[in-house]
Motif scaffolding. Structure first.
Motif, PDB file in Angstrom:
ATOM      1  N   PHE A   4       0.827  -1.201   0.000  1.00 53.26           N
ATOM      2  CA  PHE A   4       0.000   0.000   0.000  1.00 53.26           C
ATOM      3  C   PHE A   4       0.865   1.257   0.000  1.00 53.26           C
ATOM      4  O   PHE A   4       0.550   2.238  -0.691  1.00 53.26           O
ATOM      5  N   LEU A   5       1.930   1.252   0.782  1.00 51.17           N
ATOM      6  CA  LEU A   5       2.818   2.407   0.848  1.00 51.17           C
ATOM      7  C   LEU A   5       3.460   2.688  -0.509  1.00 51.17           C
ATOM      8  O   LEU A   5       3.572   3.846  -0.935  1.00 51.17           O
ATOM      9  N   LEU A   6       3.877   1.620  -1.196  1.00 56.06           N
ATOM     10  CA  LEU A   6       4.508   1.793  -2.502  1.00 56.06           C
ATOM     11  C   LEU A   6       3.489   2.310  -3.516  1.00 56.06           C
ATOM     12  O   LEU A   6       3.826   3.125  -4.392  1.00 56.06           O
ATOM     13  N   PHE A   7       2.248   1.858  -3.404  1.00 57.31           N
ATOM     14  CA  PHE A   7       1.175   2.321  -4.281  1.00 57.31           C
ATOM     15  C   PHE A   7       0.977   3.831  -4.158  1.00 57.31           C
ATOM     16  O   PHE A   7       0.717   4.524  -5.149  1.00 57.31           O
ATOM     17  N   PHE A   8       1.100   4.350  -2.953  1.00 55.67           N
ATOM     18  CA  PHE A   8       0.966   5.792  -2.727  1.00 55.67           C
ATOM     19  C   PHE A   8       1.994   6.557  -3.545  1.00 55.67           C
ATOM     20  O   PHE A   8       1.655   7.509  -4.263  1.00 55.67           O
ATOM     21  N   PHE A   9       3.258   6.140  -3.459  1.00 49.80           N
ATOM     22  CA  PHE A   9       4.312   6.855  -4.175  1.00 49.80           C
ATOM     23  C   PHE A   9       4.197   6.671  -5.685  1.00 49.80           C
ATOM     24  O   PHE A   9       4.481   7.596  -6.448  1.00 49.80           O
ATOM     25  N   TYR A  10       3.779   5.502  -6.112  1.00 46.85           N
ATOM     26  CA  TYR A  10       3.604   5.262  -7.541  1.00 46.85           C
ATOM     27  C   TYR A  10       2.541   6.198  -8.104  1.00 46.85           C
ATOM     28  O   TYR A  10       2.713   6.788  -9.185  1.00 46.85           O
ATOM     29  N   THR A  11       1.459   6.378  -7.360  1.00 48.61           N
ATOM     30  CA  THR A  11       0.348   7.206  -7.831  1.00 48.61           C
ATOM     31  C   THR A  11       0.725   8.682  -7.910  1.00 48.61           C
ATOM     32  O   THR A  11       0.397   9.360  -8.887  1.00 48.61           O
ATOM     33  N   VAL A  12       1.419   9.187  -6.892  1.00 49.85           N
ATOM     34  CA  VAL A  12       1.738  10.621  -6.898  1.00 49.85           C
ATOM     35  C   VAL A  12       2.773  10.967  -7.968  1.00 49.85           C
ATOM     36  O   VAL A  12       2.880  12.130  -8.378  1.00 49.85           O
ATOM     37  N   LEU A  13       3.528   9.996  -8.433  1.00 47.35           N
ATOM     38  CA  LEU A  13       4.532  10.266  -9.465  1.00 47.35           C
ATOM     39  C   LEU A  13       3.968  10.234 -10.884  1.00 47.35           C
ATOM     40  O   LEU A  13       4.618  10.713 -11.819  1.00 47.35           O
ATOM     41  N   LEU A  14       2.778   9.672 -11.085  1.00 47.33           N
ATOM     42  CA  LEU A  14       2.252   9.500 -12.434  1.00 47.33           C
ATOM     43  C   LEU A  14       2.139  10.826 -13.172  1.00 47.33           C
ATOM     44  O   LEU A  14       1.673  11.823 -12.625  1.00 47.33           O
ATOM     45  N   VAL A  63       9.712  14.175  -3.631  1.00 44.15           N
ATOM     46  CA  VAL A  63       9.089  13.179  -2.748  1.00 44.15           C
ATOM     47  C   VAL A  63      10.116  12.259  -2.082  1.00 44.15           C
ATOM     48  O   VAL A  63       9.751  11.428  -1.251  1.00 44.15           O
ATOM     49  N   LEU A  64      11.386  12.411  -2.430  1.00 44.16           N
ATOM     50  CA  LEU A  64      12.410  11.512  -1.888  1.00 44.16           C
ATOM     51  C   LEU A  64      12.547  11.546  -0.368  1.00 44.16           C
ATOM     52  O   LEU A  64      12.694  10.482   0.252  1.00 44.16           O
ATOM     53  N   PRO A  65      12.513  12.723   0.278  1.00 44.44           N
ATOM     54  CA  PRO A  65      12.622  12.700   1.747  1.00 44.44           C
ATOM     55  C   PRO A  65      11.549  11.832   2.397  1.00 44.44           C
ATOM     56  O   PRO A  65      11.838  11.068   3.328  1.00 44.44           O
ATOM     57  N   LEU A  66      10.324  11.933   1.893  1.00 46.37           N
ATOM     58  CA  LEU A  66       9.234  11.124   2.449  1.00 46.37           C
ATOM     59  C   LEU A  66       9.432   9.652   2.117  1.00 46.37           C
ATOM     60  O   LEU A  66       9.211   8.779   2.966  1.00 46.37           O
ATOM     61  N   ALA A  72      25.206   0.612  -6.672  1.00 42.17           N
ATOM     62  CA  ALA A  72      23.997   1.426  -6.650  1.00 42.17           C
ATOM     63  C   ALA A  72      23.999   2.429  -7.803  1.00 42.17           C
ATOM     64  O   ALA A  72      22.965   2.651  -8.447  1.00 42.17           O
ATOM     65  N   VAL A  73      25.153   3.026  -8.064  1.00 40.58           N
ATOM     66  CA  VAL A  73      25.282   3.970  -9.183  1.00 40.58           C
ATOM     67  C   VAL A  73      25.034   3.253 -10.511  1.00 40.58           C
ATOM     68  O   VAL A  73      24.389   3.785 -11.419  1.00 40.58           O
ATOM     69  N   LEU A  74      25.532   2.041 -10.611  1.00 42.11           N
ATOM     70  CA  LEU A  74      25.375   1.256 -11.832  1.00 42.11           C
ATOM     71  C   LEU A  74      23.896   0.982 -12.116  1.00 42.11           C
ATOM     72  O   LEU A  74      23.424   1.146 -13.253  1.00 42.11           O
ATOM     73  N   PHE A  75      23.161   0.585 -11.087  1.00 37.28           N
ATOM     74  CA  PHE A  75      21.727   0.317 -11.277  1.00 37.28           C
ATOM     75  C   PHE A  75      20.962   1.603 -11.564  1.00 37.28           C
ATOM     76  O   PHE A  75      20.046   1.617 -12.384  1.00 37.28           O
ATOM     77  N   TRP A  76      21.333   2.699 -10.899  1.00 35.69           N
ATOM     78  CA  TRP A  76      20.664   3.973 -11.147  1.00 35.69           C
ATOM     79  C   TRP A  76      20.901   4.465 -12.579  1.00 35.69           C
ATOM     80  O   TRP A  76      19.997   5.028 -13.213  1.00 35.69           O
ATOM     81  N   TYR A 121      11.215   4.005 -11.609  1.00 38.36           N
ATOM     82  CA  TYR A 121      12.535   3.370 -11.485  1.00 38.36           C
ATOM     83  C   TYR A 121      13.550   4.361 -10.948  1.00 38.36           C
ATOM     84  O   TYR A 121      14.395   4.016 -10.106  1.00 38.36           O
ATOM     85  N   PHE A 122      13.474   5.611 -11.406  1.00 40.56           N
ATOM     86  CA  PHE A 122      14.383   6.651 -10.928  1.00 40.56           C
ATOM     87  C   PHE A 122      14.220   6.854  -9.421  1.00 40.56           C
ATOM     88  O   PHE A 122      15.202   7.014  -8.689  1.00 40.56           O
ATOM     89  N   LEU A 123      12.975   6.849  -8.951  1.00 37.95           N
ATOM     90  CA  LEU A 123      12.714   7.001  -7.516  1.00 37.95           C
ATOM     91  C   LEU A 123      13.360   5.878  -6.719  1.00 37.95           C
ATOM     92  O   LEU A 123      14.044   6.118  -5.712  1.00 37.95           O
ATOM     93  N   LEU A 124      13.151   4.637  -7.148  1.00 41.73           N
ATOM     94  CA  LEU A 124      13.662   3.490  -6.399  1.00 41.73           C
ATOM     95  C   LEU A 124      15.183   3.495  -6.321  1.00 41.73           C
ATOM     96  O   LEU A 124      15.766   3.268  -5.254  1.00 41.73           O
ATOM     97  N   THR A 125      15.841   3.767  -7.446  1.00 43.51           N
ATOM     98  CA  THR A 125      17.311   3.681  -7.479  1.00 43.51           C
ATOM     99  C   THR A 125      17.981   4.924  -6.914  1.00 43.51           C
ATOM    100  O   THR A 125      19.018   4.828  -6.264  1.00 43.51           O
ATOM    101  N   PHE A 126      17.392   6.093  -7.151  1.00 47.11           N
ATOM    102  CA  PHE A 126      18.009   7.322  -6.651  1.00 47.11           C
ATOM    103  C   PHE A 126      17.878   7.427  -5.136  1.00 47.11           C
ATOM    104  O   PHE A 126      18.741   8.002  -4.466  1.00 47.11           O
ATOM    105  N   SER A 127      16.793   6.874  -4.591  1.00 51.34           N
ATOM    106  CA  SER A 127      16.645   6.874  -3.128  1.00 51.34           C
ATOM    107  C   SER A 127      17.768   6.075  -2.478  1.00 51.34           C
ATOM    108  O   SER A 127      18.244   6.420  -1.390  1.00 51.34           O
ATOM    109  N   LEU A 128      18.190   5.017  -3.150  1.00 47.30           N
ATOM    110  CA  LEU A 128      19.292   4.206  -2.642  1.00 47.30           C
ATOM    111  C   LEU A 128      20.591   5.001  -2.638  1.00 47.30           C
ATOM    112  O   LEU A 128      21.370   4.946  -1.674  1.00 47.30           O
ATOM    113  N   LEU A 129      20.832   5.748  -3.703  1.00 45.19           N
ATOM    114  CA  LEU A 129      22.044   6.578  -3.771  1.00 45.19           C
ATOM    115  C   LEU A 129      22.060   7.623  -2.666  1.00 45.19           C
ATOM    116  O   LEU A 129      23.080   7.826  -1.990  1.00 45.19           O
TER     117      LEU A 129
END
Length: 439
Positions: A114-124, A258-261, A282-286, A313-321
């Motif tokens: 559910f949490l991931l769905f929230f972020f997916y929706t706000v990024l559309l 939205v990255l801080p949240l 992490a840089v390689l995947f990003w 995808y940018f959100l998931l990988t950049f958050s890791l960086l």
């Protein structure tokens, strides 16, 4: 962290309920009629051949659109339940992966979904075209869900080394390469990175398989037939450079907002991942996220609905960086939460309106508060009834007065305007020579 997670979980549930309620008034639109018409006229096989040679190489995405049941669905049931089904599918597949990768309980995994769905929706970029337009969902939303299933199959194969999981992974790679070009490029990049990390026979086979079917998609005659004339020489390259910069800035700004949240909510998962991989990995995947941005700028495409996969995808990988180097950014989570519900920042003209930053929260709230959704549905149903029951070859109908914010609608041309694809699709489907809206 738990407090923030509970806030977002509550908002996620409200978000899903709101979208489900709005979906109840959804109707068939534009391409839904077109795909049903072509399939009925020439059959599945010929429709596939015509599409691949004259329209585009999305051999899987276009194929499932050919099964659009608008001709048999007189009560317009599918547009009302399909978006909700896909949303729950996204949450369920996400929960499945959280359970598999982090060993969470079913309850905790579902919460994370559910949490991931929230972020997916706000990024559309476009809620209407992604969630509520059936043919659009099949091209852009369904492949994201299938990607999650591929992730699950791949983890199963890595853990158990059972061939069945490898074969299922290979099958999904073939399907996804023919879904849409952006996700196909991301997947190809990930397969290459995976092979670079572990050079064994199985990973090489997956790379080769992915590359072959990526070419099947990209080299379709229909892709070249649809290309229009563009400027040549330096002007074209200057446009490509400008678009790459503009698209990248848009993606970067929207994600960073939205990255801080996101980091605050998924802090535990990011902590566990960073403990297992290096910053270099992490840089390689990003860096894979840059491939579709380069591609879209090369074909002179600006921000539109096809950028959804890149943003996610940018959100998931950049958050890791950022978690590696700027973990403390999470303390600004409340700023991100406020931004999500701000109105669209309208600073660009209509032609470039997709570049206006919008996190969808305000649109959903205003749709529920201000739009007469029942009246919109009534107007659309009345229009279709008039066209369907008219004995004349030429039909004029009223324009839709109650225009929703997030339900997909592309109005027809009027009697004083040049015919658009919407008019053409309805004319073919209902076997009319002329359909327009009144002035």
């Amino acid at each position: 962290m738990k407090k923030v997670q509970n806030i977002i979980l509550f908002l996620s549930i409200l978000l899903l309920i709101g979208l489900a309620y709005i979906s109840f008034f959804n109707v068939y639109q534009t391409d839904d009629y077109f795909w049903s018409y072509t399939t009925r006229k020439v059959g599945l096989l010929q429709s596939f051949i015509d599409t691949y040679t004259n329209w585009g190489g999305r051999y899987f995405g276009y194929s499932i659109n050919m099964f659009n049941p608008v001709f048999y669905d007189s009560n317009h049931i599918l547009p009302k339940i399909y978006p909700v089904f896909l949303m729950f599918s996204f949450i369920g597949v996400s929960a499945l992966n959280f359970k598999e990768y982090f060993s969470y309980s079913p309850k905790e995994s579902l919460k994370k979904g559910f949490l991931l769905f929230f972020f997916y929706t706000v990024l559309l970029v476009s809620l209407p075209e992604h969630y509520f337009w059936i043919t659009g969902s099949n091209i852009y939303f369904v492949p994201v869900i299938l990607s999650g299933i591929l992730l699950y199959f791949f983890k199963k194969y890595q853990d158990r080394k059972q061939k069945i999981w490898f074969y299922l992974s290979a099958l999904l790679i073939i399907i996804l390469m023919g879904s849409n070009e952006i996700l196909a490029l991301i997947l190809e990049g990930l397969l290459l990175v995976n092979y670079y990390q572990k050079r064994d026979k199985e990973n090489l086979l997956l790379v080769l398989l992915g590359t072959i079917f990526l070419l099947v998609c990209f080299l379709a005659p229909g892709n070249f037939n649809r290309m229009g004339e563009v400027e040549r020489g330096m002007v074209k390259w200057l446009k490509r450079i400008a678009l790459f910069g503009a698209d990248t800035i848009y993606v970067g700004l929207k994600v960073i907002a939205v990255l801080p949240l996101f980091i605050k909510v998924f802090e535990e998962e990011l902590k566990r991942i960073t403990a297992q991989i290096t910053l270099k990995k992490a840089v390689l995947f990003w860096s894979v996220s840059l491939i579709p941005l380069l591609f879209t700028s090369y074909i002179l495409t600006s921000i539109a609905r096809q950028f959804e996969s890149t943003l996610f995808y940018f959100l998931l990988t950049f958050s890791l960086l950022l978690y590696f180097k700027f973990e403390k950014i999470k303390k600004f989570w409340w700023v991100s939460l406020l931004i999500v519900f701000l109105p669209e920042l309208k600073i660009f003209p209509e032609k470039y309106s997709y570049f206006n930053i919008d996190f969808n929260g305000e649109n959903i709230v205003m749709e529920l508060l201000s739009t007469d959704l029942k009246e919109y549905e009534r107007e659309m149903d009345e229009r279709i009834d008039i066209i369907k029951n008219s004995s004349q070859d030429s039909v004029t109908v009223h324009k839709i007065k109650e225009v929703p914010r997030i339900l997909y609608i592309d109005e027809m041309a009027s009697v004083k305007e040049q015919e658009t694809y919407v008019n053409d699709q309805l004319q073919k489907y209902f076997n009319k020579k002329y359909i327009r809206t009144k002035e």
